[in-house]
Design a protein around this motif. Structure first.
Motif, short mmCIF file in Angstrom:
data_model
loop_
_atom_site.label_atom_id
_atom_site.label_comp_id
_atom_site.label_asym_id
_atom_site.label_seq_id
_atom_site.Cartn_x
_atom_site.Cartn_y
_atom_site.Cartn_z
N ASP A 17 -32.45 96.42 -12.30
CA ASP A 17 -33.88 96.13 -12.36
C ASP A 17 -34.44 96.51 -13.73
OD1 ASP A 17 -34.32 98.89 -12.39
OD2 ASP A 17 -34.73 98.99 -10.26
N GLN A 18 -35.75 96.48 -13.83
CA GLN A 18 -36.40 96.69 -15.12
C GLN A 18 -36.17 98.08 -15.69
OE1 GLN A 18 -40.39 95.75 -13.78
NE2 GLN A 18 -41.04 97.80 -14.35
N HIS B 169 -49.70 86.55 -18.57
CA HIS B 169 -48.26 86.54 -18.28
C HIS B 169 -47.35 86.70 -19.50
CE1 HIS B 169 -49.12 85.43 -14.17
NE2 HIS B 169 -49.94 84.50 -14.62
N GLN C 100 -43.98 90.33 -17.12
CA GLN C 100 -43.34 90.82 -15.90
C GLN C 100 -41.84 90.69 -16.07
OE1 GLN C 100 -44.42 88.67 -12.38
NE2 GLN C 100 -43.09 89.88 -11.07
N HIS C 101 -41.10 91.65 -15.57
CA HIS C 101 -39.64 91.58 -15.70
C HIS C 101 -39.07 90.53 -14.76
CE1 HIS C 101 -35.61 92.96 -16.66
NE2 HIS C 101 -35.35 92.65 -15.41
N LYS C 102 -38.53 89.49 -15.38
CA LYS C 102 -37.76 88.47 -14.66
C LYS C 102 -36.58 88.14 -15.56
CE LYS C 102 -41.53 86.46 -12.02
NZ LYS C 102 -42.28 85.22 -11.68
N ASP D 80 -34.42 85.40 -15.45
CA ASP D 80 -33.91 84.04 -15.54
C ASP D 80 -35.09 83.07 -15.55
OD1 ASP D 80 -32.78 81.43 -14.40
OD2 ASP D 80 -30.98 82.67 -14.61
N GLU E 278 -36.66 81.86 -12.33
CA GLU E 278 -37.55 82.75 -11.58
C GLU E 278 -39.02 82.57 -11.93
OE1 GLU E 278 -36.33 86.93 -11.56
OE2 GLU E 278 -34.33 86.28 -12.15
N LEU E 279 -39.32 81.84 -13.01
CA LEU E 279 -40.71 81.70 -13.43
C LEU E 279 -41.52 80.93 -12.41
CD1 LEU E 279 -40.44 80.93 -17.25
CD2 LEU E 279 -40.82 83.12 -16.13
N GLU F 275 -46.80 80.70 -14.58
CA GLU F 275 -46.20 81.25 -15.81
C GLU F 275 -45.78 80.13 -16.75
OE1 GLU F 275 -44.54 85.40 -13.86
OE2 GLU F 275 -43.37 83.55 -13.63
N HIS G 4 -34.25 89.83 -19.66
CA HIS G 4 -35.70 89.73 -19.53
C HIS G 4 -36.11 88.44 -20.25
CE1 HIS G 4 -39.74 91.97 -19.47
NE2 HIS G 4 -40.01 90.75 -19.96
#
Length: 153
Positions: free
Chosen positions: A3-4, A25, A46-48, A50, A53-54, A58, A100
């Motif tokens: 995770d982040q 964002h 925000q931590h994503k 890939d 996942e947006l 966003e 990220h």
């Protein structure tokens, strides 16, 4: 998937002194390397890990961020085109990868540009950018570049 807490990007964007623009964002930060004048990172706040996942909101906001940044750099320095890349390869060199979503943007120029008496040239214009072509600039020059871009954001 880590995770982040394992994410180096999350740490960097918390107190980034080279922020050019912050939206709900996205965050645009000037890179220290100005081999391509106006080079910056556009980072999801925000931590994503890939692009898949947006959320639609966003993506929509990213479009506006791209439009604003490209217009600002064109107005400030006369960039002809922009090379955008979303690589995230370095995250996977870590034992516990924590990618990220972020973009590298390299404005491109068909002529040299002066910033406070210092010339910036794009020797590879109209060809792929050269990842080895780097030009770190000091804090005073970073601030000068940021002022000119922010004038148009």
């Amino acid at each position: 998937m880590p995770d982040q807490r394992d994410c180096q990007v999350c740490d960097v964007i918390q107190d980034d002194p080279r922020r050019l623009l912050t939206t709900e964002h996205w965050l645009i930060s000037l890179a220290v390397d100005q081999g391509y004048l106006g080079r910056a990172w556009v980072t999801l706040r925000q931590h994503k890990g890939d692009l898949a996942e947006l959320a639609p909101v966003e993506w929509t906001e990213l479009h506006e961020v791209i439009r604003r940044y490209e217009a600002a750099v064109r107005a400030a320095f006369g960039a002809q085109l922009f090379n955008w890349s979303c690589l995230m390869n370095d995250a996977f060199k870590a034992t516990h990868p924590a990618p990220h979503v972020h973009w590298h943007v390299r404005p491109r120029y068909d002529r040299p540009v002066q910033v406070e008496g210092v010339e910036f040239a794009d020797p590879n214009f109209a060809h792929h950018y050269d990842r080895q072509y780097i030009r770190p600039v000091d804090e005073a020059m970073q601030q000068a570049i940021m002022r000119q871009i922010k004038t148009h954001l």
